[in-house]
Design a protein around this motif. Sequence first.
Motif, PDB file in Angstrom:
ATOM      1  N   GLN A   6      78.259  38.464  68.747  1.00  6.68           N
ATOM      2  CA  GLN A   6      79.637  38.536  69.243  1.00  6.68           C
ATOM      3  C   GLN A   6      80.598  38.669  68.067  1.00  6.68           C
ATOM      4  OE1 GLN A   6      80.289  38.256  72.790  1.00  6.68           O
ATOM      5  NE2 GLN A   6      78.058  38.465  72.881  1.00  6.68           N
TER       6      GLN A   6
ATOM      7  N   ALA B   3      82.850  43.462  85.518  1.00  7.85           N
ATOM      8  CA  ALA B   3      83.269  43.664  84.124  1.00  7.85           C
ATOM      9  C   ALA B   3      82.253  44.540  83.406  1.00  7.85           C
ATOM     10  CB  ALA B   3      83.400  42.318  83.422  1.00  7.85           C
TER      11      ALA B   3
ATOM     12  N   GLU C 120      78.491  45.108  78.651  1.00 10.15           N
ATOM     13  CA  GLU C 120      78.348  44.547  77.302  1.00 10.15           C
ATOM     14  C   GLU C 120      79.072  43.208  77.145  1.00 10.15           C
ATOM     15  OE1 GLU C 120      81.490  47.913  76.985  1.00 10.15           O
ATOM     16  OE2 GLU C 120      79.566  47.548  77.991  1.00 10.15           O
ATOM     17  N   GLU C 121      80.029  42.923  78.023  1.00  8.47           N
ATOM     18  CA  GLU C 121      80.755  41.661  77.913  1.00  8.47           C
ATOM     19  C   GLU C 121      79.875  40.462  78.246  1.00  8.47           C
ATOM     20  OE1 GLU C 121      84.432  41.556  80.018  1.00  8.47           O
ATOM     21  OE2 GLU C 121      85.231  43.366  79.050  1.00  8.47           O
ATOM     22  N   SER C 122      78.840  40.668  79.038  1.00  3.88           N
ATOM     23  CA  SER C 122      77.951  39.564  79.429  1.00  3.88           C
ATOM     24  C   SER C 122      76.606  39.591  78.702  1.00  3.88           C
ATOM     25  CB  SER C 122      77.694  39.597  80.939  1.00  3.88           C
ATOM     26  OG  SER C 122      78.894  39.446  81.656  1.00  3.88           O
TER      27      SER C 122
ATOM     28  N   GLU D  60      86.090  32.084  78.333  1.00  2.31           N
ATOM     29  CA  GLU D  60      85.312  33.245  77.912  1.00  2.31           C
ATOM     30  C   GLU D  60      84.929  33.175  76.437  1.00  2.31           C
ATOM     31  OE1 GLU D  60      83.000  36.320  77.844  1.00  2.31           O
ATOM     32  OE2 GLU D  60      83.804  35.435  79.680  1.00  2.31           O
TER      33      GLU D  60
ATOM     34  N   ALA E 116      81.178  33.518  75.054  1.00  3.22           N
ATOM     35  CA  ALA E 116      80.817  34.449  73.988  1.00  3.22           C
ATOM     36  C   ALA E 116      80.065  33.713  72.881  1.00  3.22           C
ATOM     37  CB  ALA E 116      82.065  35.120  73.430  1.00  3.22           C
TER      38      ALA E 116
END
Length: 343
Positions: free
Chosen positions: A273, A263, A266-268, A302, A306
Motif C-alpha cells: 500500500q 469499488a 485494486e482498492e481491496s 479505510e 489499507a
Amino acid sequence: MSQALDEEHDALLLDLDGTLYRGGTAVAGAEAAVSRVRASGGTVRYVTNNASKPSEAVVEKLNSLSIPATNAEVSTSAQAGAALLAERFGRGDSVLVLGTAALADELAALGLRPVRDVASGPSAVLQGHSESTTWSDLAEACLALRAGADWVACNRDATLPTERGQLPGNGALVYALEMATGRSPEVAGKPERPLLDRAAVSAGAADPLFVGDRLETDIAGARRAGMASLLVLTGVSGPLDLLAAPEQARPDFVAADLTALSAPAEESAVTEQSAWNVEAGAAELTLTAVGEFPTMPEPFGESALAALRALCAAWWRVGSGDVRVRAGDDAAKSVLHGLGMQD
C-alpha cells in the motif's frame, strides 16, 4: 477507468451469516450491494453450509431483510450432499437421514428414499444439523456405518452461531460418529469443493468471486475450488486471524463489508500500500506511515484496512502463523489499536 471488483467476475457467490446478515439483522450495505449487482445483470448465488432448512426458508429470510433472492439462487450443503449420493446410487435406494425433514426432502427430490432406521437397509447415511437429533438417531447411523453404508456429511462446522452464542454444530456430532465407528465422512459443504462447484455450475460461472467472513470455511473453500475470494470483516474472522492465516486460507481481497464490491478491485487487494511501509523480520513486523496524514487515521477506517492489507502482504511473503506487530509512529499506533493488534 478501473473496473469494480464485482465486474471483474462473472458471478458472485455469497456466504450468508456474517456476510449478508448477523442473526436477524442485515449487514450494513448488503441490500444495496446485492441489488446493484442484480440490476446490472450480474449473477448471484447464496451459498450456505446450513443443511437444516430448505432453500425457500433461506429466500424468505433474505427477502425479509430486503435482500432480493429466489430459490434458484440458493445453494445449500444439503443439496450438495444429496447430489453426491444421487450420483452413485439408483432411484429408490434408501439413505438413512440424520437431520431435518428438509434434508430428507432433498434426497426424495432426487429419487432416493429417505429412511430413519438401519432396519431399512440403507445404502448410505446423509448427516446434517438438526436440533432434534438424539442418541437413538446416532445409534441407527452408527449401525449403518458399521455395516458398510456410505457416509456423506453436509458440513463439519463444529459450532453453530445463535442468539445465545456458539452451540454444537453438525461437526460435533460427525465427530461423535467418527469416534464410534473409526470412519470419516465425505464432506459436501465448505471448505470442501462440492457445494462451491455446484454453485458455480448453477450460475454458469467460469470466474466467480466468493465472498465470506470465515477463513477456515469460506476462504479455504474458495481456495480449494480455485476461486478468487473476498474476506469481509463483518463476521467471524478478524484482523489478527487474517494476518496469521495459513496459505490455504488466505483471501485475494479484504474489505470492511460488501460495499467494496462496487469499488475498484485494486482498492481491496492484499498487496503493498502506498500509504504504509512494513518492515518484516523473522517474527516481527513494523508498520510506519509513508508521509503524514492530514488528520489522525480512524481506528478502523479505510486507512486502517489499507495497513492491514500491507501487513498481510508483507508477512505472507516470508512467514505464517502469529507474528508480533510494532508501530513505527503515532499513525501506525492508532490504526493498530483499532485493528485490535495493540493495546
